[in-house]
Enzyme design. Structure first.
Site, PDB file in Angstrom:
ATOM      1  N   ARG A  87      40.205  44.309  36.460  1.00  0.00           N
ATOM      2  CA  ARG A  87      40.715  43.697  35.570  1.00  0.00           C
ATOM      3  C   ARG A  87      41.815  42.172  35.167  1.00  0.00           C
ATOM      4  NH1 ARG A  87      38.561  45.105  30.489  1.00  0.00           N
ATOM      5  NH2 ARG A  87      40.110  44.599  29.783  1.00  0.00           N
ATOM      6  N   HIS A 105      42.626  39.650  47.561  1.00  0.00           N
ATOM      7  CA  HIS A 105      41.896  38.854  47.164  1.00  0.00           C
ATOM      8  C   HIS A 105      40.778  38.082  47.792  1.00  0.00           C
ATOM      9  CE1 HIS A 105      39.519  35.931  44.632  1.00  0.00           C
ATOM     10  NE2 HIS A 105      39.944  35.799  44.895  1.00  0.00           N
ATOM     11  N   GLU A 139      49.119  33.416  36.502  1.00  0.00           N
ATOM     12  CA  GLU A 139      48.894  32.711  36.298  1.00  0.00           C
ATOM     13  C   GLU A 139      47.543  33.559  37.557  1.00  0.00           C
ATOM     14  OE1 GLU A 139      47.371  28.161  37.909  1.00  0.00           O
ATOM     15  OE2 GLU A 139      49.264  29.229  37.937  1.00  0.00           O
ATOM     16  N   LEU A 140      46.665  33.856  37.436  1.00  0.00           N
ATOM     17  CA  LEU A 140      45.056  34.702  37.942  1.00  0.00           C
ATOM     18  C   LEU A 140      45.209  34.427  39.219  1.00  0.00           C
ATOM     19  CD1 LEU A 140      43.118  37.013  37.320  1.00  0.00           C
ATOM     20  CD2 LEU A 140      41.368  35.059  37.640  1.00  0.00           C
TER      21      LEU A 140
HETATM   22  C1  GRF Z   1      37.151  44.226  48.134  1.00  0.00           C
HETATM   23  O1  GRF Z   1      36.223  43.633  47.996  1.00  0.00           O
HETATM   24  C2  GRF Z   1      38.250  43.322  46.940  1.00  0.00           C
HETATM   25  O2  GRF Z   1      39.189  42.757  47.461  1.00  0.00           O
HETATM   26  C3  GRF Z   1      37.996  42.387  46.082  1.00  0.00           C
HETATM   27  O3  GRF Z   1      37.119  43.786  45.478  1.00  0.00           O
HETATM   28  C4  GRF Z   1      36.383  44.293  46.312  1.00  0.00           C
HETATM   29  C5  GRF Z   1      36.881  45.724  45.905  1.00  0.00           C
HETATM   30  O4  GRF Z   1      36.470  46.915  47.094  1.00  0.00           O
HETATM   31  N1  GRF Z   1      38.568  42.613  44.721  1.00  0.00           N
HETATM   32  P1  GRF Z   1      37.358  48.353  47.348  1.00  0.00           P
HETATM   33  O5  GRF Z   1      36.457  49.026  45.765  1.00  0.00           O
HETATM   34  O6  GRF Z   1      38.595  48.240  47.864  1.00  0.00           O
HETATM   35  O7  GRF Z   1      35.628  49.806  47.887  1.00  0.00           O
END
Ligand code: GRF
Length: 213
Positions: A87, A105, A139-140
């Site tokens: 989100r 990320h 900032e995203l």
């Molecule tokens: C991961 O690659 C995370 O970096 C990204 O979404 C994925 C989520 O995976 N934001 P999980 O739910 O932690 O298995």
């Protein structure tokens, strides 16, 4: 002991890596914006307090974020770890928790902010890709970088194979970053830059072997 709440939206493999690594943080609760998130069931099985806050039940982003903030505050955590939390948070929410919101990320920021990072990395022809742990700012995907892990992009990679290689590094990187936070080694040089004290070059980045999964 340092305490933290984890926010998830789905399977929660990063949450699991954080909890299982025992980084010296007491994870007091897990909150999901999706009631059916697989990660919630796992967290409950571990005896963690879980809360589901369905974003679809809220009329606005602001009202959801206010409810989310109230849930977080009820745990009184030092930190909030976003682990696959899908989100976009409002600026008001983010400003409420300065230097306390941490995110992972799946790219080497500042490249490939936003979604579909693995596909975009392949399309861009980059030879290195990876993951970043950073503090969240309005900032995203642009907050101060705590740690990064790099992986090679191989000629025959698909979006899925590259995602799997990055995810394996996420599961090492996030617990490592959490441990540095728990040890009090993370220092803000400015609003944009953090350093991890006592980590050498091998400390705050990880280069995975070519043949890692
Ligand atoms: C991961 O690659 C995370 O970096 C990204 O979404 C994925 C989520 O995976 N934001 P999980 O739910 O932690 O298995």
């Amino acid at each position: 002991m340092t305490t933290a709440v984890i926010l998830i939206s789905g399977r929660g493999s990063n949450m699991r890596a954080l909890v299982e690594s025992k980084p010296g943080i007491d994870f007091t609760g897990v909150v999901s914006n999706r009631p059916d998130a697989a990660g919630l069931a796992w967290a409950a099985q571990q005896g963690l307090a879980t809360r589901a806050l369905d974003h679809k039940a809220f009329a606005s982003r602001e009202s959801f974020d206010a409810a989310l903030a109230a849930q977080i505050d009820s745990f009184r955590p030092d930190y909030i770890f976003l682990a696959g939390f899908m989100r976009i948070l409002t600026e008001g929410f983010i400003r409420r928790f300065p230097r306390r919101l941490v995110n992972i990320h799946p790219s080497l920021l500042p490249c490939f902010t936003g979604l579909h990072t693995h596909r975009r990395a392949i399309e861009a022809g980059v030879k290195l890709h990876g993951a970043t742990v950073h503090f969240v700012t309005p900032e995203l995907d642009h907050g101060p970088i705590l740690a990064q892990a790099a992986v090679p992009v191989l000629a025959d990679d698909t979006e899925d194979s590259l995602a799997a290689r990055v995810l394996a590094q996420e599961h090492r990187l996030y617990p490592q970053a959490a441990r540095w936070i728990a040890e009090g080694r993370v220092r803000f040089i400015s609003d944009d830059v953090v350093r991890v004290e006592g980590s050498g070059v091998e400390g705050d980045w990880i280069l995975s072997p070519r043949d890692s999964p």
